[in-house]
Design an enzyme around this catalytic site. Structure first.
Site, PDB file in Angstrom:
ATOM      1  N   ASN A 153       0.796  -1.242   0.000  1.00 61.37           N
ATOM      2  CA  ASN A 153       0.000   0.000   0.000  1.00 61.37           C
ATOM      3  C   ASN A 153       0.823   1.284   0.000  1.00 61.37           C
ATOM      4  O   ASN A 153       0.309   2.334  -0.386  1.00 61.37           O
ATOM      5  CB  ASN A 153      -1.012  -0.008   1.157  1.00 61.37           C
ATOM      6  CG  ASN A 153      -0.365   0.069   2.507  1.00 61.37           C
ATOM      7  OD1 ASN A 153       0.708  -0.498   2.732  1.00 61.37           O
ATOM      8  ND2 ASN A 153      -0.995   0.762   3.415  1.00 61.37           N
ATOM      9  N   GLU A 251       5.545  -3.462  11.902  1.00 57.58           N
ATOM     10  CA  GLU A 251       4.393  -2.554  11.905  1.00 57.58           C
ATOM     11  C   GLU A 251       3.264  -3.246  11.151  1.00 57.58           C
ATOM     12  O   GLU A 251       3.459  -3.715  10.026  1.00 57.58           O
ATOM     13  CB  GLU A 251       4.741  -1.224  11.236  1.00 57.58           C
ATOM     14  CG  GLU A 251       5.637  -0.328  12.076  1.00 57.58           C
ATOM     15  CD  GLU A 251       5.059   0.035  13.424  1.00 57.58           C
ATOM     16  OE1 GLU A 251       3.820   0.056  13.578  1.00 57.58           O
ATOM     17  OE2 GLU A 251       5.848   0.285  14.352  1.00 57.58           O
ATOM     18  N   CYS A 285      -2.849   1.916   6.769  1.00 55.68           N
ATOM     19  CA  CYS A 285      -2.881   1.246   8.075  1.00 55.68           C
ATOM     20  C   CYS A 285      -3.373   2.191   9.162  1.00 55.68           C
ATOM     21  O   CYS A 285      -3.949   1.752  10.149  1.00 55.68           O
ATOM     22  CB  CYS A 285      -1.491   0.729   8.416  1.00 55.68           C
ATOM     23  SG  CYS A 285      -0.223   1.999   8.285  1.00 55.68           S
ATOM     24  N   GLU A 463       9.950   3.086  14.074  1.00 56.49           N
ATOM     25  CA  GLU A 463      10.566   3.413  12.791  1.00 56.49           C
ATOM     26  C   GLU A 463      10.638   4.933  12.638  1.00 56.49           C
ATOM     27  O   GLU A 463      10.002   5.678  13.361  1.00 56.49           O
ATOM     28  CB  GLU A 463       9.722   2.861  11.641  1.00 56.49           C
ATOM     29  CG  GLU A 463       9.560   1.356  11.706  1.00 56.49           C
ATOM     30  CD  GLU A 463       9.103   0.781  10.384  1.00 56.49           C
ATOM     31  OE1 GLU A 463       9.927   0.205   9.679  1.00 56.49           O
ATOM     32  OE2 GLU A 463       7.910   0.920  10.057  1.00 56.49           O
TER      33      GLU A 463
END
Ligand code: NAD
Length: 483
Positions: A153, A251, A285, A463
């Site tokens: 994505n 993640e 997300c 991150e």
């Protein structure tokens, strides 16, 4: 006439290596448009990539920070210069609208430029020992070979936010992009192949998760694995890496809440509720898919959201008038349709959308759906759909809204719309997600600050920003007694 990209090779040990197996990459806005054929690496080639990354470690970990900075800067400059062309490629293969595609390539460029500078700032700590005369240092050293596994994505930004810090901190890389969107990964690898990196410092192995990804996860030659993708895949690979003593960072999915209080600015709340959910075809997300409204604003908000959603233009991602592109593929479209049926069956009220649309070319077009009368125990409210579907829930008070917001196994992102400083501050403190937004959609983040969730959404260090150092280096504590 669209170009067919040639991605028929993987990049291993500084060479472009042909494959025997290919994936066909089609444009979800126009299934007649072939974006390209992409090499699927074999087990042996994946193994070679891991060995090449291991062999390149001494040269790359020993390279001067200046050299690392210059190489990463060069990549950032080329990405920025080619953002329109690569943004179009991204929109063609993933289906997000052109402005978002170009924006994502711009973000990838910014990430490389940021980590170019971070390569010069690998700081340590010197501190007095509790023992007189002894010196203590804390150093941050490369982890080694990093396996990078990414989802479809954000096919260039997510690879960028993993590859750039991995290289900046002196690691070598084996990168596997999503099988569904290899084009951006291949284009990024092609830029990296001309950047001045030593052979083997960066390797591209495209292909199936169950083949290429699985070997990266299981290989003792891969010291650390950074993964972004679904919660189910993440859970299945976590123990494999941990059991063999590898480092892992993950993640995963989200079901982010947006609380809207009676005192919110209604227009802003509608912007956040729609802009953070069904826009980008709901394929983020961090999407705010659970809207939790208090009684006095609930009806106006739900109606305003439905009115806004009905106006959104769904169409070909490359058409500048399009506001929502297609769903990425048939499988994701089927998932969306299944959840729409579930939502209808469990008594939620569909205010608009959820219809398959026909456009000039065959593609996976779905109108954005807004549901009202939802409760937090409904399946479509609890599970991540990853499509253009948003659910509105009613809560009697701020406290109830907060409790509903936190009642989720996932905890990536959360938000609140309010003009009350008291509630905004309280929500920032008591939300159980990793990122919190006030009067903003829960999607849309900066690259120079930590990114990540809590609960089942994430695992391991954060991150992006300087926080990336925690994963991409190992600390060493050195004691010296200067005789
Ligand atoms: P996915 O889990 O299906 O695939 C992710 C990657 O893992 C792909 O490259 C895939 O090939 C690989 N893979 C699959 N099986 C594997 C295995 N057994 N071993 C090793 N690798 C394997 O996810 P997806 O459908 O590509 O992406 C959508 C998901 O990603 C959503 O759940 C979304 O929420 C999540 N996501 C999370 C974030 C975040 O930062 N939290 C960002 C973007 C997407």
């Amino acid at each position: 006439m669209n170009m067919v990209q040639s991605g028929k090779s993987n990049y291993i040990a500084g060479e472009w290596v042909d494959a025997n197996d290919f994936s066909e990459n089609r444009n979800p806005s126009n299934l007649g448009d072939l974006v390209g054929l992409y090499a699927r690496a074999s087990i042996e080639q994946t193994q070679q990539a891991i060995e090449a990354a291991k062999a390149a470690l001494p040269e790359w970990t020993g390279a001067s920070p200046q050299l690392r900075a210059e190489i990463l800067e060069r990549v950032g400059i080329e990405l920025m210069a080619r953002r329109d062309e690569l943004g179009e490629l991204l929109s063609r293969e993933e289906g997000k609208i052109l402005s978002e595609g170009v924006g994502e390539v711009t973000r990838a460029a910014q990430l490389f430029k940021f980590y170019a500078q971070e390569a010069l700032r690998v700081e340590g700590l010197a501190i007095a020992s509790i023992r007189p005369g002894v010196r203590v240092e804390v150093r941050h050293e490369p982890v080694g070979v990093v396996g990078i596994i990414t989802p479809w994505n954000f096919p260039i930004a997510i690879p960028a936010w993993k590859i750039a810090p991995a290289l900046a901190y002196g690691n070598t890389v084996v990168f596997k992009p999503a099988d569904l969107t290899p084009g951006c990964g291949w284009a990024l690898a092609e830029i990296l192949s001309r950047s001045g990196l030593p052979a083997g410092a960066f390797n591209l192995v495209m292909g199936r998760g169950s083949v290429v990804g699985d070997l990266i996860v299981r290989s003792a030659g891969v010291n650390a694995v950074t993964f972004t993708g679904s919660e189910a895949t993440g859970r299945s690979i976590r123990t494999i890496v941990a059991e063999r003593g590898g480092k892992i960072q993950q993640e995963m999915g989200g079901k982010s809440p947006l609380v809207v209080l009676d005192d919110a600015n209604l227009e802003n709340a509608i912007d956040c509720a729609i802009g953070g959910s069904v826009v980008s075809t709901g394929q983020r997300c961090t999407s705010n898919t659970r809207i939790i409204a208090t009684p006095a604003i609930h009806d106006a908000l739900a109606e305003g959201m439905a009115a806004r959603a009905r106006q959104l233009v769904v169409g070909n991602a490359l058409d500048p008038t399009t506001q929502i592109g297609p769903v990425v593929d048939q499988k994701q479209l089927d998932t969306n349709l299944r959840y729409l049926d579930v939502a209808d069956d469990e008594g939620a009220q569909r205010l608009c959308g959820g219809e398959i649309l026909e456009r000039e070319h065959p593609g996976f077009y779905l109108s954005p759906a807004v549901y009202a009368d939802c409760t937090n125990d409904m399946v479509h409210v609890r599970e991540e759909i990853f499509g253009p579907v948003v659910s509105v829930l009613k809560a009697g008070s701020y406290e109830e809204a907060l409790a509903v917001a936190n009642d989720s196994p996932l905890g990536l992102s959360s938000g609140i719309c309010t003009t009350s400083l008291k509630y905004a501050e309280d929500f920032k403190s008591r939300s159980t997600s990793g990122m919190v937004f006030v009067n903003l959609p829960t999607a849309g983040v900066d690259y120079h600050v930590p990114f990540g969730g809590r609960k089942a959404s994430s695992y391991g260090p954060r991150e992006q920003g300087r926080a990336a150092r925690d994963f991409f280096t190992n600390s060493k504590t050195a004691y010296t007694n200067p005789l």
